[in-house]
Scaffold this motif. Structure first.
Motif, PDB file in Angstrom:
ATOM      1  N   LEU A  85       5.825   3.801  -3.379  1.00 25.30           N
ATOM      2  CA  LEU A  85       6.160   2.381  -3.235  1.00 25.30           C
ATOM      3  C   LEU A  85       5.640   1.582  -4.415  1.00 25.30           C
ATOM      4  CD1 LEU A  85       5.757   1.127   0.440  1.00 25.30           C
ATOM      5  CD2 LEU A  85       7.757   1.012  -1.031  1.00 25.30           C
ATOM      6  N   GLN A  86       4.450   1.974  -4.910  1.00 24.37           N
ATOM      7  CA  GLN A  86       3.844   1.207  -5.993  1.00 24.37           C
ATOM      8  C   GLN A  86       4.492   1.457  -7.340  1.00 24.37           C
ATOM      9  OE1 GLN A  86      -0.626   0.377  -5.693  1.00 24.37           O
ATOM     10  NE2 GLN A  86      -0.320   2.269  -4.587  1.00 24.37           N
ATOM     11  N   GLU A  87       5.264   2.577  -7.436  1.00 26.48           N
ATOM     12  CA  GLU A  87       5.988   2.810  -8.681  1.00 26.48           C
ATOM     13  C   GLU A  87       7.023   1.712  -8.863  1.00 26.48           C
ATOM     14  OE1 GLU A  87       7.722   6.646  -8.638  1.00 26.48           O
ATOM     15  OE2 GLU A  87       5.829   7.656  -9.007  1.00 26.48           O
ATOM     16  N   LEU A  88       7.449   1.147  -7.741  1.00 24.56           N
ATOM     17  CA  LEU A  88       8.405   0.053  -7.805  1.00 24.56           C
ATOM     18  C   LEU A  88       7.626  -1.239  -7.944  1.00 24.56           C
ATOM     19  CD1 LEU A  88      10.489   1.301  -4.801  1.00 24.56           C
ATOM     20  CD2 LEU A  88      11.048   1.592  -7.201  1.00 24.56           C
ATOM     21  N   ASP A  89       8.265  -2.172  -8.601  1.00 20.70           N
ATOM     22  CA  ASP A  89       7.585  -3.438  -8.841  1.00 20.70           C
ATOM     23  C   ASP A  89       7.749  -4.318  -7.602  1.00 20.70           C
ATOM     24  OD1 ASP A  89       6.180  -5.296 -10.124  1.00 20.70           O
ATOM     25  OD2 ASP A  89       7.804  -5.983 -11.424  1.00 20.70           O
ATOM     26  N   LEU A  90       6.816  -4.167  -6.665  1.00 18.15           N
ATOM     27  CA  LEU A  90       6.929  -4.926  -5.419  1.00 18.15           C
ATOM     28  C   LEU A  90       6.502  -6.373  -5.635  1.00 18.15           C
ATOM     29  CD1 LEU A  90       5.402  -2.417  -2.872  1.00 18.15           C
ATOM     30  CD2 LEU A  90       7.714  -3.306  -2.824  1.00 18.15           C
ATOM     31  N   SER A  91       7.276  -7.273  -5.053  1.00 15.55           N
ATOM     32  CA  SER A  91       6.925  -8.685  -5.157  1.00 15.55           C
ATOM     33  C   SER A  91       5.701  -8.981  -4.285  1.00 15.55           C
ATOM     34  CB  SER A  91       8.110  -9.523  -4.684  1.00 15.55           C
ATOM     35  OG  SER A  91       7.695 -10.841  -4.438  1.00 15.55           O
ATOM     36  N   LYS A  92       4.799  -9.794  -4.807  1.00 15.39           N
ATOM     37  CA  LYS A  92       3.600 -10.185  -4.041  1.00 15.39           C
ATOM     38  C   LYS A  92       3.996 -11.034  -2.836  1.00 15.39           C
ATOM     39  CE  LYS A  92      -0.109  -8.721  -6.379  1.00 15.39           C
ATOM     40  NZ  LYS A  92       0.616  -7.451  -6.624  1.00 15.39           N
ATOM     41  N   ASN A  93       5.153 -11.691  -3.011  1.00 14.81           N
ATOM     42  CA  ASN A  93       5.665 -12.574  -1.982  1.00 14.81           C
ATOM     43  C   ASN A  93       6.106 -11.762  -0.759  1.00 14.81           C
ATOM     44  OD1 ASN A  93       6.565 -14.802  -0.719  1.00 14.81           O
ATOM     45  ND2 ASN A  93       8.143 -15.330  -2.234  1.00 14.81           N
TER      46      ASN A  93
END
Lengths: 237, 77
Positions: A162-170
């Motif tokens: 999951l963290q390899e993807l740029d997850l939005s903080k929102n």
């Protein structure tokens, strides 16, 4: 009796849903990779998207053959529903801790090495099912502790991907919890399908006769997963 | 009687049987890895079976895709 009939109906529906979902999503054939479309959705998403992340979590689990192979090993010799619920709860507890903690705490690990350990968990459980530990060590390491520990690694694997993807903080927390809920739903679906197959097989005499060979095959699958991931680690380096 | 013995044997395999099965499992995994999985996934082809079966084409196809989209992240596990 009524409850039992209801359970069987629910299980049958779940199995049908599972088969249908595999037909509908050709991505299932390439198994463990969430498709590019899904990945770009995750990266472009802003804010809470509960149903989408629940769906992604469930899809990930249903199409993740390494998780399913491990679960097959875990419930292979579990006959009572109580035991199955206990073991699966431990596995769930383990991977929920590391999935949530890993993403929220920003813990990074090499995905190939984590996946190699997940492959090893399949080998470990197959060897355990073949009675290997009791024969060679004289005792069987606590199976519940083992399932919990491997659960931690499985969750860590999910967190890493999951963290390899740029997850939005929102809406991050909401989305991760939704993904985790989806993982549990997917696990129940996959488990149901496995249990139906095992239950049918257990009514035949061939089950105990072929149990040993089946676990040897499961072990082969585990070794392939380990080799695949270790080679990937060196190929990527 | 015969069935009962079968069941007992299935429940209590000998050390030798377990060791043999483990070695066979490992050997089968290595054969599958080197002849099919590694050539197809990474283009690693020490036995040239990947070229023979055109499995290395799969690895090439993936590589060229990755090159065309450098920002892309593989999501698996």
């Amino acid at each position: 009796m009524q409850v039992k009939v209801l359970l069987i109906r629910v299980a049958a529906l779940a199995a049908i849903f599972l088969i249908l979902s595999m037909l509908v999503f050709p991505g299932a054939a390439s198994a463990h990779n969430v498709s590019k479309r899904d990945a770009s959705f995750v990266e472009s998403n802003q804010g809470a998207a509960i149903p989408a992340f629940v769906y992604l979590g469930a899809k990930h689990m249903v199409t993740g053959y390494d998780h399913i192979a491990f679960l097959v090993g875990v419930i292979f010799f579990l006959y009572r529903l109580k035991d199955i619920v206990q073991y699966v709860s431990l596995f769930t507890l383990g991977h929920s801790i590391t999935l949530l903690g890993g993403v929220l705490g920003g813990v990074h690990a090499n995905p190939y090495l984590i996946d190699a350990i997940i492959g090893f968990s399949v080998v470990y459980k197959a060897f355990d099912n073949m009675d290997g530990f009791r024969r060679f060590l004289g005792f069987e390491p606590n199976t519940k502790v083992a399932v919990l520990i491997f659960g931690l690694f499985h969750g860590f694997g999910l967190a890493t991907k999951l963290q390899e993807l740029d997850l939005s903080k929102n809406g991050l927390v909401t989305n991760i919890v939704s993904f985790n809920v989806g993982v549990e739903i997917g696990q129940v679906l996959a488990l149901t399908a496995v249990l139906i197959a095992l239950s049918v097989w257990r009514t035949r005499g061939s089950f105990l006769r072929d149990a040993f060979a089946t676990n040897a095959v499961l072990m082969t699958v585990g070794f392939i997963l380990v080799g695949y991931q270790i080679a990937g680690y060196f190929a990527a380096a | 009687m015969v069935e009962q013995e079968d069941v007992l044997q299935a429940q209590a395999p000998s050390k030798k049987a377990i060791a043999k099965a483990t070695v066979i499992a490992l050997a089968a995994a290595l054969v599958i890895l080197f002849t099919a999985v590694l050539p197809a996934e990474y283009g690693i082809d020490p036995l040239k079976t990947g070229k023979l079966l055109h499995l290395t084409d799969l690895a090439k196809a993936t590589e060229s895709k990755v090159e065309s989209k450098p920002g892309e992240t593989r999501f698996c596990g």
